[in-house]
Motif scaffolding. Structure first.
Motif, PDB file in Angstrom:
ATOM      1  N   TRP A  23       2.230  -9.418   6.591  1.00 14.02           N
ATOM      2  CA  TRP A  23       2.113  -8.543   5.401  1.00 14.02           C
ATOM      3  C   TRP A  23       0.643  -8.728   5.051  1.00 14.02           C
ATOM      4  O   TRP A  23      -0.311  -7.636   4.901  1.00 14.02           O
ATOM      5  CB  TRP A  23       3.099  -8.664   4.608  1.00 14.02           C
ATOM      6  N   ALA A  24       0.281  -9.780   4.682  1.00  9.01           N
ATOM      7  CA  ALA A  24      -1.147 -10.124   4.082  1.00  9.01           C
ATOM      8  C   ALA A  24      -2.330  -9.673   5.050  1.00  9.01           C
ATOM      9  O   ALA A  24      -3.010  -9.216   4.751  1.00  9.01           O
ATOM     10  CB  ALA A  24      -1.268 -11.384   3.667  1.00  9.01           C
ATOM     11  N   SER A  25      -1.991 -10.066   6.242  1.00 10.01           N
ATOM     12  CA  SER A  25      -3.020  -9.660   7.240  1.00 10.01           C
ATOM     13  C   SER A  25      -2.905  -8.160   7.647  1.00 10.01           C
ATOM     14  O   SER A  25      -1.785  -7.688   8.359  1.00 10.01           O
ATOM     15  CB  SER A  25      -2.850 -10.330   8.576  1.00 10.01           C
ATOM     16  N   GLY A  26      -3.850  -7.459   7.456  1.00 13.03           N
ATOM     17  CA  GLY A  26      -3.967  -5.962   7.734  1.00 13.03           C
ATOM     18  C   GLY A  26      -3.233  -5.015   6.819  1.00 13.03           C
ATOM     19  O   GLY A  26      -2.989  -3.695   7.205  1.00 13.03           O
ATOM     20  N   ALA A  27      -2.717  -5.710   5.829  1.00 13.70           N
ATOM     21  CA  ALA A  27      -1.980  -4.774   4.695  1.00 13.70           C
ATOM     22  C   ALA A  27      -3.102  -3.720   4.117  1.00 13.70           C
ATOM     23  O   ALA A  27      -4.172  -4.043   3.996  1.00 13.70           O
ATOM     24  CB  ALA A  27      -1.416  -5.500   3.888  1.00 13.70           C
ATOM     25  N   THR A  28      -2.266  -2.783   3.763  1.00 10.85           N
ATOM     26  CA  THR A  28      -3.142  -1.828   2.977  1.00 10.85           C
ATOM     27  C   THR A  28      -2.694  -1.777   1.337  1.00 10.85           C
ATOM     28  O   THR A  28      -1.549  -1.628   0.925  1.00 10.85           O
ATOM     29  CB  THR A  28      -2.814  -0.223   3.466  1.00 10.85           C
ATOM     30  N   VAL A  29      -3.801  -1.658   0.451  1.00  9.32           N
ATOM     31  CA  VAL A  29      -3.301  -1.823  -0.978  1.00  9.32           C
ATOM     32  C   VAL A  29      -4.138  -0.626  -1.809  1.00  9.32           C
ATOM     33  O   VAL A  29      -5.277  -0.367  -1.216  1.00  9.32           O
ATOM     34  CB  VAL A  29      -3.584  -3.124  -1.515  1.00  9.32           C
ATOM     35  N   VAL A  30      -3.784   0.112  -2.617  1.00  4.94           N
ATOM     36  CA  VAL A  30      -4.174   0.819  -3.435  1.00  4.94           C
ATOM     37  C   VAL A  30      -4.311   0.394  -4.938  1.00  4.94           C
ATOM     38  O   VAL A  30      -3.274   0.126  -5.299  1.00  4.94           O
ATOM     39  CB  VAL A  30      -3.536   2.281  -3.300  1.00  4.94           C
ATOM     40  N   TYR A  31      -5.280   0.125  -5.724  1.00  4.57           N
ATOM     41  CA  TYR A  31      -5.480  -0.105  -6.872  1.00  4.57           C
ATOM     42  C   TYR A  31      -5.856   1.146  -7.561  1.00  4.57           C
ATOM     43  O   TYR A  31      -6.842   1.819  -7.300  1.00  4.57           O
ATOM     44  CB  TYR A  31      -6.859  -0.984  -7.031  1.00  4.57           C
ATOM     45  N   HIS A  32      -5.175   1.555  -8.609  1.00  5.70           N
ATOM     46  CA  HIS A  32      -5.350   2.573  -9.317  1.00  5.70           C
ATOM     47  C   HIS A  32      -5.913   2.281 -10.595  1.00  5.70           C
ATOM     48  O   HIS A  32      -5.396   1.645 -11.324  1.00  5.70           O
ATOM     49  CB  HIS A  32      -3.796   3.394  -9.515  1.00  5.70           C
ATOM     50  N   ILE A  33      -6.999   3.236 -11.015  1.00  2.00           N
ATOM     51  CA  ILE A  33      -7.664   2.809 -12.129  1.00  2.00           C
ATOM     52  C   ILE A  33      -8.053   4.292 -13.007  1.00  2.00           C
ATOM     53  O   ILE A  33      -8.498   5.345 -12.308  1.00  2.00           O
ATOM     54  CB  ILE A  33      -9.133   2.114 -11.974  1.00  2.00           C
ATOM     55  N   ASP A  34      -7.282   4.290 -14.121  1.00  2.00           N
ATOM     56  CA  ASP A  34      -7.601   5.198 -15.023  1.00  2.00           C
ATOM     57  C   ASP A  34      -8.302   5.127 -16.170  1.00  2.00           C
ATOM     58  O   ASP A  34      -7.981   6.181 -17.095  1.00  2.00           O
ATOM     59  CB  ASP A  34      -6.099   6.067 -15.210  1.00  2.00           C
ATOM     60  N   ASP A  35      -8.921   4.192 -16.377  1.00  2.00           N
ATOM     61  CA  ASP A  35      -9.774   3.894 -17.504  1.00  2.00           C
ATOM     62  C   ASP A  35     -10.756   2.740 -17.236  1.00  2.00           C
ATOM     63  O   ASP A  35     -10.111   1.648 -16.866  1.00  2.00           O
ATOM     64  CB  ASP A  35      -8.793   3.016 -18.650  1.00  2.00           C
ATOM     65  N   SER A  36     -12.032   3.002 -17.469  1.00  3.56           N
ATOM     66  CA  SER A  36     -12.971   2.261 -16.827  1.00  3.56           C
ATOM     67  C   SER A  36     -13.129   1.000 -17.849  1.00  3.56           C
ATOM     68  O   SER A  36     -13.803   0.331 -17.519  1.00  3.56           O
ATOM     69  CB  SER A  36     -14.435   3.154 -16.918  1.00  3.56           C
ATOM     70  N   ALA A  37     -12.542   0.876 -19.025  1.00  4.41           N
ATOM     71  CA  ALA A  37     -12.635  -0.352 -19.719  1.00  4.41           C
ATOM     72  C   ALA A  37     -11.898  -1.523 -18.843  1.00  4.41           C
ATOM     73  O   ALA A  37     -12.101  -2.367 -19.218  1.00  4.41           O
ATOM     74  CB  ALA A  37     -11.609   0.088 -21.038  1.00  4.41           C
ATOM     75  N   ASN A  38     -11.084  -1.166 -17.993  1.00  2.54           N
ATOM     76  CA  ASN A  38     -10.488  -2.277 -17.077  1.00  2.54           C
ATOM     77  C   ASN A  38     -11.354  -2.199 -15.725  1.00  2.54           C
ATOM     78  O   ASN A  38     -10.941  -3.269 -14.915  1.00  2.54           O
ATOM     79  CB  ASN A  38      -8.984  -1.855 -16.627  1.00  2.54           C
ATOM     80  N   ALA A  39     -12.365  -1.618 -15.531  1.00  2.02           N
ATOM     81  CA  ALA A  39     -12.977  -1.662 -14.458  1.00  2.02           C
ATOM     82  C   ALA A  39     -13.658  -2.949 -13.981  1.00  2.02           C
ATOM     83  O   ALA A  39     -13.278  -3.378 -12.928  1.00  2.02           O
ATOM     84  CB  ALA A  39     -14.365  -0.647 -14.269  1.00  2.02           C
ATOM     85  N   ARG A  40     -14.042  -3.875 -14.777  1.00  2.31           N
ATOM     86  CA  ARG A  40     -14.549  -5.131 -14.594  1.00  2.31           C
ATOM     87  C   ARG A  40     -13.402  -6.075 -13.982  1.00  2.31           C
ATOM     88  O   ARG A  40     -13.871  -6.874 -13.097  1.00  2.31           O
ATOM     89  CB  ARG A  40     -15.496  -5.694 -15.676  1.00  2.31           C
ATOM     90  N   LYS A  57      -6.867  -3.932   3.630  1.00  2.13           N
ATOM     91  CA  LYS A  57      -7.597  -2.729   3.491  1.00  2.13           C
ATOM     92  C   LYS A  57      -7.190  -2.163   2.051  1.00  2.13           C
ATOM     93  O   LYS A  57      -6.159  -1.969   1.746  1.00  2.13           O
ATOM     94  CB  LYS A  57      -7.057  -1.614   4.560  1.00  2.13           C
ATOM     95  N   ILE A  58      -8.493  -2.243   1.275  1.00  2.00           N
ATOM     96  CA  ILE A  58      -8.253  -1.850  -0.217  1.00  2.00           C
ATOM     97  C   ILE A  58      -8.911  -0.329  -0.411  1.00  2.00           C
ATOM     98  O   ILE A  58     -10.133  -0.224  -0.154  1.00  2.00           O
ATOM     99  CB  ILE A  58      -8.684  -3.021  -1.057  1.00  2.00           C
ATOM    100  N   HIS A  59      -8.290   0.319  -1.041  1.00  2.00           N
ATOM    101  CA  HIS A  59      -8.695   1.556  -1.856  1.00  2.00           C
ATOM    102  C   HIS A  59      -8.410   1.678  -3.279  1.00  2.00           C
ATOM    103  O   HIS A  59      -7.490   1.176  -3.910  1.00  2.00           O
ATOM    104  CB  HIS A  59      -7.702   2.770  -1.373  1.00  2.00           C
ATOM    105  N   VAL A  60      -9.468   1.769  -3.796  1.00  2.00           N
ATOM    106  CA  VAL A  60      -9.624   1.747  -5.561  1.00  2.00           C
ATOM    107  C   VAL A  60      -9.794   3.382  -5.861  1.00  2.00           C
ATOM    108  O   VAL A  60     -10.732   3.816  -5.358  1.00  2.00           O
ATOM    109  CB  VAL A  60     -11.003   1.192  -6.091  1.00  2.00           C
ATOM    110  N   ALA A  95     -12.602   0.815  -0.149  1.00  3.03           N
ATOM    111  CA  ALA A  95     -12.850   2.378  -0.247  1.00  3.03           C
ATOM    112  C   ALA A  95     -12.788   2.720  -1.815  1.00  3.03           C
ATOM    113  O   ALA A  95     -11.661   2.439  -2.257  1.00  3.03           O
ATOM    114  CB  ALA A  95     -12.069   3.169   0.674  1.00  3.03           C
ATOM    115  N   PHE A  96     -13.853   3.138  -2.240  1.00  2.00           N
ATOM    116  CA  PHE A  96     -13.842   3.756  -3.663  1.00  2.00           C
ATOM    117  C   PHE A  96     -13.571   5.402  -3.911  1.00  2.00           C
ATOM    118  O   PHE A  96     -14.414   5.862  -3.059  1.00  2.00           O
ATOM    119  CB  PHE A  96     -15.094   3.246  -4.418  1.00  2.00           C
ATOM    120  N   LYS A  97     -12.566   5.514  -4.490  1.00  2.00           N
ATOM    121  CA  LYS A  97     -12.472   7.205  -4.418  1.00  2.00           C
ATOM    122  C   LYS A  97     -12.101   7.643  -5.717  1.00  2.00           C
ATOM    123  O   LYS A  97     -11.801   7.266  -6.671  1.00  2.00           O
ATOM    124  CB  LYS A  97     -11.052   7.338  -3.632  1.00  2.00           C
ATOM    125  N   VAL A  98     -12.945   9.073  -6.002  1.00  4.50           N
ATOM    126  CA  VAL A  98     -13.064   9.596  -7.233  1.00  4.50           C
ATOM    127  C   VAL A  98     -12.151  10.849  -7.149  1.00  4.50           C
ATOM    128  O   VAL A  98     -12.478  11.628  -6.243  1.00  4.50           O
ATOM    129  CB  VAL A  98     -14.490   9.879  -7.731  1.00  4.50           C
TER     130      VAL A  98
END
Length: 141
Positions: A23-40, A57-60, A95-98
């Motif tokens: 699972w850890a190897s080659g998994a895909t994860v999406v981090y959802h951010i809706d407030d840039s106060a949490n960006a750092r 594979k990480i998508h923000v 991958a960063f997505k807007v």
């Protein structure tokens, strides 16, 4: 009999380790951010995630106020630019997505977004697509 129990325990442990590694190897994860106060914090979480599981594979995916850290010349509350951290993570495959809807609501064009980010029609649709099509785990820090 004792040897059989030892072997059973060994094989169960091996199966658990293998499934966790798979699972850890080659998994895909999406981090959802809706407030840039949490960006750092999100950038730190993503960095730590890649240290622990470098094949992930990480998508923000950002929307609402969460797009702010992906705008040209964006800085945190201490005046530190986000771009170097984003560039380093993008170089590792993150991958960063807007959300275009969020850009449109602010009357911002594509040129307002840093080069490392991709614009998607709708953040919520992209998150759903990642979860369904790519079996991505959803993380909302």
């Amino acid at each position: 009999m004792k040897i059989i129990r030892i072997l059973q325990s060994f094989f169960i442990a091996l199966a658990l380790i293998s499934s966790t590694t798979a699972w850890a190897s080659g998994a895909t994860v999406v981090y959802h951010i809706d407030d840039s106060a949490n960006a750092r914090m999100v950038l730190g979480n993503v960095t730590n995630h890649l240290i622990a599981a470098p094949d992930t594979k990480i998508h923000v995916v950002s929307n609402g106020k969460g797009i702010e850290f992906l705008l040209v010349d964006a800085q945190d509350s201490n005046g530190k630019p986000y771009a170097p951290a984003i560039q380093a993570l993008a170089a590792k495959g993150v991958a960063f997505k807007v959300c275009r809807n969020s850009l449109n609501s602010r009357k911002l064009g594509d040129n307002a977004v840093i080069a490392e980010a991709t614009i998607v029609p709708a953040a919520v649709a992209e998150i759903a697509r990642l979860e369904i099509d790519e079996k991505a785990a959803y993380i909302k820090p």
